[in-house]
Design a protein around this motif. Structure first.
Motif, PDB file in Angstrom:
ATOM      1  N   SER A   6       0.890  -1.291   0.163  1.00  0.00           N
ATOM      2  CA  SER A   6       0.134   0.154   0.103  1.00  0.00           C
ATOM      3  C   SER A   6       0.904   1.076   0.021  1.00  0.00           C
ATOM      4  CB  SER A   6      -0.969   0.031   1.309  1.00  0.00           C
ATOM      5  OG  SER A   6      -1.565   1.086   1.248  1.00  0.00           O
ATOM      6  N   LYS A   7       1.862   1.475   0.816  1.00  0.00           N
ATOM      7  CA  LYS A   7       2.849   2.245   0.895  1.00  0.00           C
ATOM      8  C   LYS A   7       3.724   2.587  -0.499  1.00  0.00           C
ATOM      9  CE  LYS A   7       3.745   2.411   5.802  1.00  0.00           C
ATOM     10  NZ  LYS A   7       4.744   2.504   6.826  1.00  0.00           N
ATOM     11  N   LEU A 159      -2.238  10.818   2.386  1.00  0.00           N
ATOM     12  CA  LEU A 159      -3.135  10.509   3.771  1.00  0.00           C
ATOM     13  C   LEU A 159      -4.182   9.556   3.466  1.00  0.00           C
ATOM     14  CD1 LEU A 159      -3.739  14.280   4.650  1.00  0.00           C
ATOM     15  CD2 LEU A 159      -2.569  12.678   6.015  1.00  0.00           C
ATOM     16  N   LYS A 160      -4.208   8.819   2.246  1.00  0.00           N
ATOM     17  CA  LYS A 160      -5.262   7.827   2.063  1.00  0.00           C
ATOM     18  C   LYS A 160      -4.658   6.305   2.640  1.00  0.00           C
ATOM     19  CE  LYS A 160      -7.308   7.383  -1.795  1.00  0.00           C
ATOM     20  NZ  LYS A 160      -7.641   7.415  -3.290  1.00  0.00           N
ATOM     21  N   HIS A 161      -3.505   6.237   3.140  1.00  0.00           N
ATOM     22  CA  HIS A 161      -2.863   5.243   3.740  1.00  0.00           C
ATOM     23  C   HIS A 161      -3.630   4.683   4.862  1.00  0.00           C
ATOM     24  CE1 HIS A 161      -0.193   1.935   4.337  1.00  0.00           C
ATOM     25  NE2 HIS A 161       0.275   2.640   5.594  1.00  0.00           N
ATOM     26  N   SER A 162      -4.030   3.335   4.873  1.00  0.00           N
ATOM     27  CA  SER A 162      -5.070   3.009   5.862  1.00  0.00           C
ATOM     28  C   SER A 162      -4.564   2.767   7.293  1.00  0.00           C
ATOM     29  CB  SER A 162      -5.569   1.470   5.369  1.00  0.00           C
ATOM     30  OG  SER A 162      -4.128   0.584   5.158  1.00  0.00           O
ATOM     31  N   ASN A 163      -2.842   2.773   7.347  1.00  0.00           N
ATOM     32  CA  ASN A 163      -2.597   2.401   8.679  1.00  0.00           C
ATOM     33  C   ASN A 163      -1.563   3.628   9.007  1.00  0.00           C
ATOM     34  OD1 ASN A 163      -1.757   1.353  11.295  1.00  0.00           O
ATOM     35  ND2 ASN A 163      -0.253  -0.310  10.319  1.00  0.00           N
ATOM     36  N   LYS A 164      -2.000   4.575   9.369  1.00  0.00           N
ATOM     37  CA  LYS A 164      -1.066   6.028   9.609  1.00  0.00           C
ATOM     38  C   LYS A 164      -0.847   5.981  11.072  1.00  0.00           C
ATOM     39  CE  LYS A 164      -4.508   8.343   7.803  1.00  0.00           C
ATOM     40  NZ  LYS A 164      -5.271   7.624   7.022  1.00  0.00           N
ATOM     41  N   LYS A 278      -3.325  11.333  18.012  1.00  0.00           N
ATOM     42  CA  LYS A 278      -3.613  10.685  16.853  1.00  0.00           C
ATOM     43  C   LYS A 278      -5.032  10.332  16.537  1.00  0.00           C
ATOM     44  CE  LYS A 278      -2.679   6.281  14.425  1.00  0.00           C
ATOM     45  NZ  LYS A 278      -2.116   5.114  14.765  1.00  0.00           N
ATOM     46  N   SER A 279      -5.933  10.236  17.563  1.00  0.00           N
ATOM     47  CA  SER A 279      -7.347  10.003  17.488  1.00  0.00           C
ATOM     48  C   SER A 279      -8.122  11.300  16.639  1.00  0.00           C
ATOM     49  CB  SER A 279      -8.077   9.628  18.907  1.00  0.00           C
ATOM     50  OG  SER A 279      -7.943  11.009  19.620  1.00  0.00           O
ATOM     51  N   LYS A 280      -7.619  12.412  17.082  1.00  0.00           N
ATOM     52  CA  LYS A 280      -8.181  13.601  16.453  1.00  0.00           C
ATOM     53  C   LYS A 280      -7.967  13.686  14.862  1.00  0.00           C
ATOM     54  CE  LYS A 280      -8.475  16.328  20.540  1.00  0.00           C
ATOM     55  NZ  LYS A 280      -8.064  17.685  21.517  1.00  0.00           N
ATOM     56  N   MET A 281      -6.475  13.356  14.596  1.00  0.00           N
ATOM     57  CA  MET A 281      -6.130  13.337  13.364  1.00  0.00           C
ATOM     58  C   MET A 281      -6.949  12.083  12.628  1.00  0.00           C
ATOM     59  SD  MET A 281      -2.185  13.917  14.018  1.00  0.00           S
ATOM     60  CE  MET A 281      -1.645  14.244  12.291  1.00  0.00           C
ATOM     61  N   THR A 282      -7.228  11.083  13.112  1.00  0.00           N
ATOM     62  CA  THR A 282      -7.810   9.896  12.592  1.00  0.00           C
ATOM     63  C   THR A 282      -9.373  10.247  12.130  1.00  0.00           C
ATOM     64  OG1 THR A 282      -6.359   8.303  13.813  1.00  0.00           O
ATOM     65  CG2 THR A 282      -8.580   7.461  12.798  1.00  0.00           C
TER      66      THR A 282
END
Length: 286
Positions: A6-7, A159-164, A278-282
């Motif tokens: 993915s990356k 930013l579309k990567h699933s595991n950021k 991280k939760s707010k960015m998620t």
């Protein structure tokens, strides 16, 4: 393995986006330059999208009008490419808009000098209202186009990567910032390496700030307006500040200052992202 693939896919797509940006820039500048020379360009010493002109007011206005046309076509090609190939959804504003205004504050490091020069110009020079109006319009369109290209499409793709992870956010902010700085290498055709390299450092630092704002606040409007403000103040300070670069070399002290600012912006990105919630960015980029 899936994560690595993915990356890799995102990295390849990022490179394709950059190539599309470069191709769109050259195509639109070439089209407008050819049309202007063949059909309606009367005054001499006007270069379209190379963004340079002499100090004749008529030529300045003509250059700005033609560059506005070129920039609008550039934006149109970017949007066509995104619609057909990249499919990146850009965020104009989110609920964290107010936080974005806070994150963009380091841009004042770039605004102070331009503001002082602009005030000095206004006090000691009679500004041509047409040139000033066209400069502001051009600044807004450049801000819209370049922010859509690098923050909206390029950073949006990463930013579309699933595991950021937080470190991933930090790395991609730097990547898109340096890509933005690298875009200014196209100016090598009209100015010295010394001047161009200083632009690359300067633009990379700005790109990192805007990357932080877009990543943490998801607000493209803020980066567009901040970008336009930098350019508009530079125009008012010196109408040839962006459309022409006359200096053959840049003093070594200037490199030291710019290099220091770039390092400061990298540290700023590290502090604001690696220590973030991280939760707010998620919530923004899930």
């Amino acid at each position: 393995m899936t994560d690595k693939l993915s990356k890799s896919s995102l990295a390849n797509k990022t490179l394709l986006i950059f190539l599309w940006i470069i191709a769109s820039l050259f195509v639109t500048s070439g089209l407008v330059k050819t049309a202007a020379r063949q059909y309606f360009l009367i005054v001499k010493h006007v270069n379209i999208s190379a963004r340079s002109f002499n100090e004749n007011t008529a030529n300045i206005s003509t250059s700005l009008i033609l560059n506005i046309v070129a920039e609008l076509l550039f934006f149109a090609l970017l949007m066509i490419g995104n619609r057909l190939f990249f499919h990146i959804r850009m965020k104009l504003a989110t609920r964290r808009f107010a936080w974005g205004l806070l994150y963009v504050l380091p841009i004042c490091l770039f605004l102070i000098g331009n503001l002082i020069q602009a005030v000095n110009t206004v006090m000691h020079t009679t500004l041509d209202p047409t040139v000033t109006s066209l400069s502001i319009i051009f600044s807004l369109i450049v801000g819209l186009t370049e922010e859509a290209a690098f923050r909206g499409i390029m950073l949006g793709n990463l930013l579309k990567h699933s595991n950021k992870s937080l470190s991933y956010y930090f790395v991609i902010v730097l990547v898109q910032g340096f890509f933005f700085g690298g875009l200014h290498l196209v100016n090598l055709g009209r100015q010295t390496f010394s001047v161009t390299f200083s632009q690359v450092i300067y633009a990379s630092a700005i790109g990192i700030i805007f990357g932080v704002v877009y990543t943490k606040a998801g607000s493209l409007i803020i980066t567009i307006l901040a970008h336009a403000l930098i350019d508009a103040l530079a125009f008012i300070a010196d109408p040839s500040a962006i459309l022409a670069k006359n200096a053959a070399t840049v003093p070594s002290a200037t490199y030291l200052v710019m290099g220091g600012i770039l390092l400061f912006m990298i540290a700023y990105a590290a502090l604001t992202i690696l220590l973030a919630d991280k939760s707010k960015m998620t919530q923004i980029w899930q």
